[in-house]
Design a protein around this motif. Structure first.
Motif, PDB file in Angstrom:
ATOM      1  N   SER A 278       0.522  -1.134  -0.205  1.00 32.68           N
ATOM      2  CA  SER A 278       0.240   0.150   0.020  1.00 32.68           C
ATOM      3  C   SER A 278       0.715   1.398  -0.298  1.00 32.68           C
ATOM      4  O   SER A 278       0.275   2.302  -0.448  1.00 32.68           O
ATOM      5  CB  SER A 278      -0.597   0.177   1.253  1.00 32.68           C
ATOM      6  N   LYS A 499      -6.204   4.756  -8.627  1.00 30.00           N
ATOM      7  CA  LYS A 499      -7.169   3.611  -7.897  1.00 30.00           C
ATOM      8  C   LYS A 499      -8.029   3.091  -9.348  1.00 30.00           C
ATOM      9  O   LYS A 499      -8.988   3.669 -10.426  1.00 30.00           O
ATOM     10  CB  LYS A 499      -8.067   3.966  -6.916  1.00 30.00           C
ATOM     11  N   LYS A 504     -10.537  -2.316  -4.089  1.00 36.74           N
ATOM     12  CA  LYS A 504     -10.588  -1.836  -2.776  1.00 36.74           C
ATOM     13  C   LYS A 504      -8.418  -1.561  -2.493  1.00 36.74           C
ATOM     14  O   LYS A 504      -8.269  -2.474  -1.971  1.00 36.74           O
ATOM     15  CB  LYS A 504     -11.045  -2.293  -1.555  1.00 36.74           C
ATOM     16  N   GLN A 505      -8.525  -0.638  -2.500  1.00 33.46           N
ATOM     17  CA  GLN A 505      -7.135  -0.507  -2.269  1.00 33.46           C
ATOM     18  C   GLN A 505      -5.729  -1.092  -2.973  1.00 33.46           C
ATOM     19  O   GLN A 505      -6.556  -1.640  -3.609  1.00 33.46           O
ATOM     20  CB  GLN A 505      -6.905  -0.615  -0.397  1.00 33.46           C
ATOM     21  N   ARG A 507      -5.923  -4.383  -1.211  1.00 32.57           N
ATOM     22  CA  ARG A 507      -7.416  -5.192  -0.429  1.00 32.57           C
ATOM     23  C   ARG A 507      -7.709  -6.324  -1.201  1.00 32.57           C
ATOM     24  O   ARG A 507      -8.689  -6.614  -0.504  1.00 32.57           O
ATOM     25  CB  ARG A 507      -7.786  -5.075   0.570  1.00 32.57           C
ATOM     26  N   SER A 508      -7.561  -6.108  -2.461  1.00 35.99           N
ATOM     27  CA  SER A 508      -8.675  -7.260  -3.274  1.00 35.99           C
ATOM     28  C   SER A 508      -8.442  -7.619  -4.406  1.00 35.99           C
ATOM     29  O   SER A 508      -9.959  -8.512  -4.820  1.00 35.99           O
ATOM     30  CB  SER A 508      -9.956  -7.068  -2.910  1.00 35.99           C
ATOM     31  N   HIS A 576      -3.105  -1.331  -7.492  1.00 33.47           N
ATOM     32  CA  HIS A 576      -3.944  -2.962  -6.395  1.00 33.47           C
ATOM     33  C   HIS A 576      -2.730  -3.947  -6.254  1.00 33.47           C
ATOM     34  O   HIS A 576      -3.132  -4.394  -5.545  1.00 33.47           O
ATOM     35  CB  HIS A 576      -5.069  -2.396  -7.022  1.00 33.47           C
TER      36      HIS A 576
END
Length: 620
Positions: A278, A499, A504-505, A507-508, A576
């Motif tokens: 991140s 993005k 999501k960030q 995380r996915s 991501h």
């Protein structure tokens, strides 16, 4: 539907593009220059809310030649044209001058607005066009449209309160994520200060309700200390205004002596974060986290950071927990909600509040005054009748039941378990607008002139800080070329990150259904640029970044995707990717954060991170 015009100012045509009326493809890192030029045009054309500036900002404060305010007996002074003399700020019957040059006690002084007018006069659209890479005519036209549509002098009645009506605004959150982000945001705010649009109806807002910012006084009264400093470098000669950036911590952990730090922690608790994926400058985080002797991770899944460093992973629940209270406003209706569990936590996972209560109990800080439970009472503002017993560990549901009843909801947490959201009704004007307070803005003055920033610069210099740290602490936002531009000419593209709506960030991307929509990392590049480099759509390319101060280079291989929706001198990689612990994430490609740098040259002022770096690209 109501005729609002939307202009997207971005090197890349982002998700807002299809809904926008116009795209202004600005060169990365030049937003500050654009904002200064907007201000120059507004002043030139007379689109200035002089009443707002004179009454609610420090624009009329008299500034001495040394850059500090003229004070008499500790009180700032303004120029009273009626008496031809300096008067204290707020003196009855005084309509202070915004322009001119005056002599007080043999010293020359000017109002802060006069200095700002002089400061931006050279920032013409023609100058900004050369810096920003967009036509001067477009800069002038957009600034003029802002001025025309601001309706300076117009008012509207809301809930029986007469308020300024300025239907012009800006959404500039990610504009801060560049080296001069602090100054760029300041400059753009000043554009809307000129128009009187700050907290006006239809104007610029930062919250759903109006209240003085918690650090309004503190940020103006920082005491810059001598070493030793903490690991965030708070109140230091390096970053006196400080956001506790993890990237700065990573640099300090690697070389504490360089920054005058005499203590670094040995233990880290990492909660629902994945710094290796991140945060910018992955290499710095890997090097820094090797210094910890023990790392505990609280997370629903095994992140890349946990995979590398965790000694213990405490599995956290996701949706199957109580969490909140959470705002559920649409900006106009005041509403609150709680996350409530639809089922029991899966496997061995537990709600974070339970985890923290157990940790605090083991550490001996759960009970008693100033313990964790006492802090919960304060954070939730529980009334005496509903406060937690400081000597007994509560059930998590009971905590939120007490909060709900303390808020006057008779059913307690059961209300949210049944209905989900508690709508409180429309925000009244007196809760929503700064102008509706008594006195307006609770008597707080909006700062056009940053005297304290200039003071910090001088203190930083006096304490021996290098120019890279103090150069952007200026009374007015001041343009300079970004540090990244000093990279060799071979690094001819600016890499930016962005993005995707699919994820999501960080995380996915491992979720199979989402990965089908965007299965791998890509380098977005303009077709003209790609052709010049012999790159076709779908080719694998090398992307190499260069730190303009240290000369360090970093390199990744990624697939090229050609698009007209990005400037020819810019390349983009979405945020991501780069995950490896989950089988579904393997082979998706690297994270863009491998290529970005943190620390000097890529972090300034408030210790906020830049996500821009110069790169070169060639076919693999």
């Amino acid at each position: 539907e109501r005729g609002m015009k939307v202009v997207v100012i971005d090197p890349r045509l982002r998700g807002a593009g299809p809904f926008a009326d116009e795209w202004l493809p600005i060169r990365p890192g030049t937003d500050l220059a654009l904002a200064l030029s907007f201000a120059s045009v507004l002043i030139e054309k007379g689109y200035v809310d002089r009443g707002y500036l004179a009454k609610y900002t420090n624009s009329p404060y008299l500034v001495k030649e040394d850059g500090t305010f003229l004070r008499v007996d500790g009180k700032e002074q303004v120029w009273d044209p009626a008496s031809g003399s300096a008067k204290p700020v707020g003196a009855a019957g005084v309509e202070p001058a915004l322009e001119g040059e005056f002599t007080v006690g043999g010293a020359k002084v000017k109002p802060a607005y006069q200095l700002f007018k002089e400061h931006v006069a050279k920032s013409t659209p023609e100058w900004a066009a050369g810096v920003c890479g967009v036509p001067a005519a477009d800069i002038r036209r957009i600034a003029t449209e802002l001025g025309e549509n601001a309706l300076i002098g117009h008012t509207v009645v809301v809930d029986g309160v007469t308020l300024p009506h300025r239907p012009v605004s800006v959404m500039a959150y990610h504009m801060a994520q560049q080296e001069q982000g602090f100054e760029a945001i300041r400059a753009m705010i000043m554009v809307f200060m000129l128009l009187g649009a700050m907290e006006a109806v239809g104007g610029v807002r930062i919250d759903f309700t109006w209240k003085p910012y918690a650090n309004y006084e503190k940020l103006d009264q920082i005491k810059i200390k001598d070493p030793p400093y903490n690991i965030y470098l708070g109140d230091s000669k390096y970053f006196p205004i400080n956001s506790k950036l993890p990237g700065i911590v990573a640099k300090v952990m690697q070389n504490p002596a360089k920054y005058g730090v005499d203590y670094t922690p040995e233990v880290m608790i990492l909660h629902m974060a994945n710094p290796l994926g991140s945060f910018a400058s992955q290499a710095d985080f890997i090097a820094a986290y090797k210094k910890f002797k023990f790392v505990a991770v609280i997370d629903p899944w095994l992140s890349e950071t946990a995979d590398y460093f965790a000694d213990v992973v405490l599995p956290a629940a996701t949706i199957e927990k109580y969490e909140g209270p959470l705002g559920a406003s649409d900006q106009y209706v005041d509403a609150t909600t709680l996350r409530v569990p639809p089922m029991k936590p899966l496997f061995q996972s537990r709600p974070e509040i339970e985890i923290y209560m157990d940790l605090c109990e083991k550490a001996g800080i759960l009970y008693g005054k100033d313990g964790y439970l006492d802090q919960v009472n304060q954070a939730l503002k529980l009334k005496d009748a509903y406060k937690l017993d400081l000597g007994a560990k509560p059930a998590v549901r009971d905590i939120f039941d007490r909060w709900a009843k303390s808020e006057g909801i008779a059913e307690g947490v059961a209300y949210f378990e049944k209905k989900g959201v508690k709508a409180k009704g429309a925000f009244p004007a007196k809760k929503f607008y700064g102008f509706a307070q008594s006195p307006p803005f609770n008597g707080k003055t909006h700062r056009l002139y940053g005297e304290s920033l200039l003071r910090y610069q001088r203190e930083m210099k006096a304490k021996g800080a290098e120019k890279v740290y103090w150069q952007d602490y200026t009374a007015f936002p001041t343009w300079r070329p970004p540090t990244k531009d000093a990279s060799p000419a071979a690094y001819d593209l600016t890499l930016i990150s962005y993005k995707l709506v699919e994820f999501k960030q960080s995380r996915s991307s491992f979720i199979p259904l989402l990965a089908e929509l965007a299965p791998e990392q890509r380098l977005e590049i303009n077709p003209k640029t790609a052709k010049a480099k012999g790159v076709k759509d779908g080719d694998m390319v090398w992307v190499e970044s260069q730190n303009a101060l240290t000369g360090e280079t970093r390199k990744v291989k990624v697939r090229a995707r050609l698009t007209e929706g990005i400037r020819p001198d810019t390349a983009g990689m979405p945020h991501h990717y780069g995950m490896w612990t989950h089988p579904s994430a393997k082979g998706q490609g690297p994270t863009a954060n491998t290529l970005f740098f943190t620390g000097e040259g890529y972090v300034t002022n408030t210790a906020d991170q830049s996500f821009q770096v110069q790169v070169k690209v060639w076919k693999a």
